[in-house]
Design a protein around this motif. Structure first.
Motif, PDB file in Angstrom:
ATOM      1  N   ILE A  84       2.179   9.029   0.336  1.00  0.00           N
ATOM      2  CA  ILE A  84       2.119   7.818   1.155  1.00  0.00           C
ATOM      3  C   ILE A  84       0.989   7.948   2.161  1.00  0.00           C
ATOM      4  O   ILE A  84       0.627   9.036   2.578  1.00  0.00           O
ATOM      5  N   GLY A  85       0.410   6.810   2.535  1.00  0.00           N
ATOM      6  CA  GLY A  85      -0.650   6.784   3.537  1.00  0.00           C
ATOM      7  C   GLY A  85      -2.013   6.517   2.937  1.00  0.00           C
ATOM      8  O   GLY A  85      -2.144   6.218   1.736  1.00  0.00           O
ATOM      9  N   PRO A  86      -3.067   6.616   3.738  1.00  0.00           N
ATOM     10  CA  PRO A  86      -4.425   6.323   3.284  1.00  0.00           C
ATOM     11  C   PRO A  86      -4.838   7.180   2.089  1.00  0.00           C
ATOM     12  O   PRO A  86      -4.663   8.388   2.094  1.00  0.00           O
ATOM     13  N   GLY A  87      -5.361   6.523   1.063  1.00  0.00           N
ATOM     14  CA  GLY A  87      -5.826   7.227  -0.127  1.00  0.00           C
ATOM     15  C   GLY A  87      -4.716   7.677  -1.057  1.00  0.00           C
ATOM     16  O   GLY A  87      -4.977   8.346  -2.049  1.00  0.00           O
ATOM     17  N   LYS A  88      -3.471   7.327  -0.785  1.00  0.00           N
ATOM     18  CA  LYS A  88      -2.334   7.734  -1.619  1.00  0.00           C
ATOM     19  C   LYS A  88      -1.796   6.534  -2.390  1.00  0.00           C
ATOM     20  O   LYS A  88      -2.175   5.391  -2.170  1.00  0.00           O
ATOM     21  N   ARG A  89      -0.867   6.798  -3.264  1.00  0.00           N
ATOM     22  CA  ARG A  89      -0.316   5.773  -4.160  1.00  0.00           C
ATOM     23  C   ARG A  89       0.532   4.732  -3.416  1.00  0.00           C
ATOM     24  O   ARG A  89       0.479   3.555  -3.710  1.00  0.00           O
ATOM     25  N   TYR A  90       1.352   5.195  -2.471  1.00  0.00           N
ATOM     26  CA  TYR A  90       2.263   4.287  -1.777  1.00  0.00           C
ATOM     27  C   TYR A  90       1.810   4.070  -0.335  1.00  0.00           C
ATOM     28  O   TYR A  90       1.349   5.001   0.329  1.00  0.00           O
ATOM     29  N   LEU A  91       1.976   2.869   0.158  1.00  0.00           N
ATOM     30  CA  LEU A  91       1.609   2.485   1.526  1.00  0.00           C
ATOM     31  C   LEU A  91       0.197   2.947   1.893  1.00  0.00           C
ATOM     32  O   LEU A  91       0.014   3.672   2.871  1.00  0.00           O
TER      33      LEU A  91
END
Length: 185
Positions: free
Chosen positions: A12-19
């Motif tokens: 999760i978060g910037p550069g990740k799959r979720y959010l």
């Protein structure tokens, strides 16, 4: 004996799959890791000693085993060291003077307590600029607060004092929680 360890970065978060949000929201939801170390061990075999003292250089004495009597005292549910005895004194007898005893050096039917331990870490990384980073960690050692008792007294000579077969302590530490803050630049 089994030891397992892993670290997982949450997606999760910037550069990740979720959010995949940026800015302040990205700093809050991104950069989380979970770490786990687990150790699992069956109980170790228990040594046995005691019996009549041997003259001169014959080595340590051991008691005899009583046929058909189990070395461990059966217990139901959870073992309580304050009210229960772990080893059965009736399973042993004194071999007499000038005899070593027929009990093996370790008890075939009795082991000490198994050791189970799980440690977890929750890690949050914050990026500050291009090269600096702040890391906050919360670490939980013996996370489930499992009690591992120490080995019972296996010196058969302590039957006279009431100590034989008794567990008198805790082998491991109780749960420990610690927090850390680290800056890399």
């Amino acid at each position: 004996y089994l030891t397992a360890a892993t670290t997982y970065e949450l997606p999760i978060g910037p550069g990740k799959r979720y959010l995949p949000v940026h800015g302040v929201a990205g700093q809050i939801v991104g950069g989380w890791q979970i770490s786990y170390v687990g150790a699992y061990q069956a109980g170790s075999v228990l040594p046995i000693s005691g019996g009549s003292q041997q003259p001169m250089f014959n080595g340590p004495a051991r008691p005899n085993l009583v046929s058909g009597v189990k070395e461990r005292v059966p217990y139901s549910g959870k073992f309580n060291p304050y009210t229960e005895t772990y080893l059965n004194a009736a399973a042993f007898s004194d071999p007499g003077a000038f005899a070593i005893g027929e009990a093996p050096p370790t008890l075939p039917g009795a082991r000490d307590f198994p050791h189970y331990n799980e440690n977890f870490s929750f890690i949050k990384n914050f990026k500050i600029g291009e090269t600096a980073r702040v890391q906050f960690r919360s670490e939980f050692f013996n996370a489930f607060n499992r009690v591992v008792f120490s080995a019972p007294d296996s010196n058969w000579n302590d039957v006279t004092t009431g100590g034989f077969g008794k567990v008198s302590g805790q082998f491991n530490s109780p749960r420990v929680i610690q927090f850390a803050l680290r800056t890399d630049f």
